[in-house]
Scaffold this motif. Structure first.
Motif, mmCIF file in Angstrom:
data_model
loop_
_atom_site.group_PDB
_atom_site.id
_atom_site.type_symbol
_atom_site.label_atom_id
_atom_site.label_comp_id
_atom_site.label_asym_id
_atom_site.label_seq_id
_atom_site.Cartn_x
_atom_site.Cartn_y
_atom_site.Cartn_z
ATOM 1 N N GLY A 179 4.843 -1.173 -6.368
ATOM 2 C CA GLY A 179 5.662 -1.282 -5.054
ATOM 3 C C GLY A 179 4.806 -1.913 -3.998
ATOM 4 O O GLY A 179 3.654 -2.557 -4.390
ATOM 5 N N PRO A 180 5.260 -2.099 -2.782
ATOM 6 C CA PRO A 180 4.624 -2.674 -1.732
ATOM 7 C C PRO A 180 3.126 -2.365 -1.417
ATOM 8 O O PRO A 180 2.415 -3.170 -1.071
ATOM 9 C CB PRO A 180 5.629 -2.626 -0.699
ATOM 10 N N ALA A 181 2.822 -1.054 -1.567
ATOM 11 C CA ALA A 181 1.704 -0.410 -1.254
ATOM 12 C C ALA A 181 1.104 0.544 -2.275
ATOM 13 O O ALA A 181 0.474 1.260 -2.139
ATOM 14 C CB ALA A 181 1.798 0.580 0.135
ATOM 15 N N ARG A 182 1.533 0.239 -3.506
ATOM 16 C CA ARG A 182 1.018 1.026 -4.698
ATOM 17 C C ARG A 182 1.027 0.276 -5.959
ATOM 18 O O ARG A 182 1.834 -0.581 -6.065
ATOM 19 C CB ARG A 182 1.824 2.379 -4.851
ATOM 20 N N SER A 217 -3.188 12.081 -0.773
ATOM 21 C CA SER A 217 -3.047 11.007 -1.684
ATOM 22 C C SER A 217 -3.416 9.798 -1.348
ATOM 23 O O SER A 217 -3.898 9.439 -0.139
ATOM 24 C CB SER A 217 -1.341 10.864 -1.285
ATOM 25 N N HIS A 218 -3.503 8.819 -2.085
ATOM 26 C CA HIS A 218 -4.198 7.434 -1.918
ATOM 27 C C HIS A 218 -3.234 6.458 -1.420
ATOM 28 O O HIS A 218 -3.424 5.298 -1.317
ATOM 29 C CB HIS A 218 -4.813 7.019 -3.212
ATOM 30 N N PHE A 219 -1.730 6.889 -1.578
ATOM 31 C CA PHE A 219 -0.891 5.866 -0.999
ATOM 32 C C PHE A 219 0.226 6.677 -0.178
ATOM 33 O O PHE A 219 0.332 7.782 -0.442
ATOM 34 C CB PHE A 219 -0.338 5.249 -2.119
ATOM 35 N N HIS A 220 1.028 6.027 0.522
ATOM 36 C CA HIS A 220 2.067 6.279 1.285
ATOM 37 C C HIS A 220 3.283 6.071 0.859
ATOM 38 O O HIS A 220 3.637 4.948 0.516
ATOM 39 C CB HIS A 220 1.981 5.828 2.640
ATOM 40 N N VAL A 221 4.367 6.969 0.417
ATOM 41 C CA VAL A 221 5.355 6.672 -0.154
ATOM 42 C C VAL A 221 6.582 7.267 0.937
ATOM 43 O O VAL A 221 6.723 8.308 1.447
ATOM 44 C CB VAL A 221 5.638 7.557 -1.340
ATOM 45 N N GLU A 222 7.432 6.037 1.088
ATOM 46 C CA GLU A 222 8.537 6.504 1.934
ATOM 47 C C GLU A 222 9.951 6.520 1.075
ATOM 48 O O GLU A 222 10.129 6.149 -0.233
ATOM 49 C CB GLU A 222 8.687 5.531 3.007
ATOM 50 N N GLU A 223 11.155 7.180 1.657
ATOM 51 C CA GLU A 223 12.249 7.217 0.840
ATOM 52 C C GLU A 223 12.592 5.789 0.293
ATOM 53 O O GLU A 223 13.411 5.504 -0.585
ATOM 54 C CB GLU A 223 13.301 7.953 1.511
ATOM 55 N N ILE A 226 12.226 3.221 -2.901
ATOM 56 C CA ILE A 226 12.717 3.187 -4.298
ATOM 57 C C ILE A 226 13.438 1.784 -4.515
ATOM 58 O O ILE A 226 13.605 1.301 -5.686
ATOM 59 C CB ILE A 226 13.442 4.512 -4.424
ATOM 60 N N GLU A 227 13.914 0.982 -3.421
ATOM 61 C CA GLU A 227 14.668 0.022 -3.451
ATOM 62 C C GLU A 227 13.715 -1.061 -3.884
ATOM 63 O O GLU A 227 14.233 -2.215 -4.324
ATOM 64 C CB GLU A 227 15.252 -0.361 -2.367
ATOM 65 N N LYS A 228 12.381 -0.969 -3.662
ATOM 66 C CA LYS A 228 11.342 -2.027 -3.795
ATOM 67 C C LYS A 228 10.363 -1.790 -5.145
ATOM 68 O O LYS A 228 9.702 -2.564 -5.423
ATOM 69 C CB LYS A 228 10.501 -2.282 -2.541
ATOM 70 N N VAL A 252 11.269 -3.919 -14.816
ATOM 71 C CA VAL A 252 12.496 -3.136 -14.618
ATOM 72 C C VAL A 252 12.679 -2.415 -13.351
ATOM 73 O O VAL A 252 11.756 -1.984 -12.903
ATOM 74 C CB VAL A 252 12.673 -1.991 -15.697
ATOM 75 N N SER A 253 13.743 -2.875 -12.601
ATOM 76 C CA SER A 253 13.564 -2.230 -11.144
ATOM 77 C C SER A 253 14.260 -0.754 -11.248
ATOM 78 O O SER A 253 14.993 -0.390 -12.042
ATOM 79 C CB SER A 253 14.775 -3.182 -10.471
#
Length: 638
Positions: A179-182, A217-223, A226-228, A252-253
């Protein structure tokens, strides 16, 4: 009476062409360049070589002029021509370039001569094979009642991975949620010496968390992440002490899992639902038309595998596995009856017809013999049913199944001596395998078919030669090199079919040779040690199944229609499980792994049943009484 049409058509695909010439295949500068340079061409279906030209010397613009023809052994995507160059003193050639033509574009060049520009051979462009994944997005309820999402990724298997230096690789896979940050990565175990690894490993990834989540957590997850997000699966060859080799990747997305195209568990399939709702009324009789339809469409094996795995998962006592009248056992039983009937028809019907036409007694009980009869078709039965080996009586005529020129490795009966490869004429009949110095010459060696214990491919690493197979018999294995992969598969198929019923066939074999005091494949020192790889199963060819798909589908509709009340109870059970998140009393009568997906299947089934019933009602109104036929007079009759 019309005669039965038993005409059968076998469709074969083949490829015919000509490699004409090449131009400027390498730099010609240097005083010894032209004198030392040799070039040759190979043809590959995907990554499997099927043809190789002669080596042409002293030219960077050789004229090949070689015609090629071969049968296509399997589905393929790309036909590739590789050009190699080497010096007079080099053993292996270096790839100068290639021409790759996709299968759907071959028709453009039919009957024409074309010059093709060579393309560079990039290791990353030589990727082949496929990976089987199962992905699912779950909703989890936390302790405080909030909902978070978890991604479940199961990497099941891979097929057709490339060879590494001519040998099966040691593959493993990495599964990464990107993902963008993970970038959260997990790794499978390494599978040894295989191009078709079976992983069957499951990984869990946290996708979203509720806003009240307080864990570190080592990363930040936002709702909206999931699109990215996407799953990246990379395949690698384990290099042990050397560097690992990249085999390929797929992405696979994650957002596609929010669509309706979700892989459902087997218990949520329409076939399993049918078995569940009909179990009390007709047992598992309703599954017979399902088995027939799946057999007709060649989809029964995956279904049987899934229902058997589900039964194993739900078994509480090991001694009761497959002992009861379950969905899995009934499907297997029906399959054996359908396929077994065809098998017996193919194998026994001609013999039984001959016995009936001879009008001889077949009584084997001396007490029940009529006057003048004897117990000789009993002595005969004892002889053919005995497990004692007997010489051929000569009743069955010998006929040739396949013959052709091959390279055979010397048997090496002497401990000391050169074990080289020589051209031989190989011949297979229904009774024996033999090889000769030339066609028509006396046999140098004869191996009775009844002594063949297995026929398997041989790894290229055994003798540094491609397209080799081995015939395992009571003495030393016979190692044979065919002209190409098509011929190799053809020899193996013929020999396997003619010897498939032999007693004592091996269950395991060594895919490589015993050289230098050990087996190259498993490193075992004892030459007589059992094989390290399971033998390839052989099946009876040309079994035809007479299945009326329309009739079987109609029977399935009838079973569903007569059990609508049970279907409604199952739908209610799924709804109750989804709301209360637990196993309710009304749910125990059904097998429900995934309430949401099972509920969706039942709703779809209900819509289809209603639509079909409406069409039946509208067409049924055309006739006044059951059994009447509506007649419309022609113009002449009017």
């Amino acid at each position: 009476m019309a005669e039965e049409d038993d005409t059968k058509i076998r469709i074969l695909q083949s490829l015919r062409g000509k490699i004409c010439e090449g131009k400027n295949l390498g730099p010609s500068s240097g005083p010894n360049r032209l004198r030392d340079l040799c070039t040759f061409c190979t043809i590959s279906l995907d990554q499997e070589e099927v043809y190789r030209t002669k080596v042409y010397e002293k030219s960077v613009s050789p004229f090949y002029g070689e015609d090629f023809y071969f049968e296509i052994p399997r589905p393929f995507q790309c036909l590739s021509f590789y050009v190699y160059a080497k010096s007079m003193f080099q053993i292996r050639g270096l790839a100068v370039g290639k021409v790759a033509i996709r299968k759907e574009d071959l028709y453009k060049y039919c009957g024409k001569e074309n010059w093709f520009q060579l393309q560079p051979v990039d290791p990353h462009s030589e990727v082949q094979g496929k990976v089987h994944l199962e992905m699912k997005l779950n909703e989890l309820i936390t302790e405080n009642g909030s909902i978070c999402q978890q991604l479940v990724v199961q990497i099941i298997a891979c097929q057709g991975l490339p060879l590494i230096s001519g040998q099966n690789c040691d593959p493993y896979a990495t599964v990464t949620l990107v993902g963008p940050a993970r970038s959260d990565q997990k790794k499978t175990k390494v599978k040894k010496k295989t191009s078709d690894p079976q992983f069957d490993e499951t990984f869990h990834f946290e996708v979203t968390r509720s806003s009240s989540y307080k864990g570190r957590s080592h990363f930040h997850v936002e709702e909206e992440d999931i699109e990215k997000l996407e799953i990246k699966v990379e395949l690698w060859n384990n290099g042990n002490l050397a560097q690992d080799v990249f085999l390929g990747e797929t992405r696979v997305s994650v957002k596609i899992l929010r669509n309706d195209n979700v892989h459902r568990p087997i218990s949520a399939s329409a076939a399993h639902v049918l078995g569940d709702i009909c179990r009390e009324s007709v047992g598992y009789e309703a599954l017979l038309p399902v088995v027939r339809l799946l057999l007709h469409h060649n989809r029964l094996l995956p279904f049987l595998t899934s229902v058997a795995a589900l039964e194993l998962e739900n078994t509480q006592e090991a001694n009761t596995i497959f002992r009861g009248n379950s969905l899995a056992t009934r499907c297997i039983d029906d399959m054996m009856k359908i396929v077994g009937k065809s098998y017996l028809t193919v194998t026994l019907k001609p013999v039984l017809n001959e016995i009936f036409e001879s009008n001889k007694t077949c009584e084997i009980d001396p007490v029940k013999l009529k006057e003048g009869d004897n117990v000789e078709v009993n002595k005969f039965l004892d002889e053919i049913s005995s497990n004692v080996s007997k010489e051929s009586s000569g009743v069955e005529d010998s006929f040739v199944l396949k013959e052709g020129e091959v390279h055979k490795r010397a048997q090496g009966r002497k401990r000391i001596g050169k074990k080289n490869f020589k051209k031989r004429w190989l011949r297979v009949t229904n009774q024996e395998l033999s090889y000769h110095k030339q066609k028509g010459k006396e046999a140098l060696c004869v191996i009775p078919v009844k002594n063949i214990l297995g026929v398997e491919k041989l790894e290229e690493s055994a003798f540094n030669r491609k397209n080799m197979f081995q015939v395992i018999h009571s003495e030393k294995p016979l190692y044979v090199q065919a002209g190409n992969c098509v011929e190799t598969n053809s020899w193996i198929e013929v020999l396997s079919q003619v010897s498939r019923c032999n007693p004592g066939r091996l269950s395991t074999f060594h895919p490589s040779a015993y050289v230098g005091g050990s087996w190259l494949c498993c490193k075992e020192l004892n030459e007589n040690t059992p094989g390290c790889k399971p033998c390839t199963a052989t099946v009876l060819a040309n079994i035809q199944l007479d299945i009326d798909c329309d009739r079987e589908t109609e029977r399935i509709f009838s079973f569903f229609s007569s059990n609508r009340s049970r279907l409604q109870k199952m739908e209610d059970a799924c709804a109750g499980m989804s709301v209360y998140l637990g196993q309710q009393e009304e749910c125990s009568a059904f097998t429900i792994q995934d309430p949401k997906e099972t509920f969706r299947t039942i709703k779809e089934l209900g819509e289809v049943l209603d639509d079909l019933q409406a069409q039946h009602d509208s067409k049924g109104a055309l006739t006044d009484e059951p059994g009447t036929i509506e007649w419309v007079p022609s113009e002449r009759e009017l």
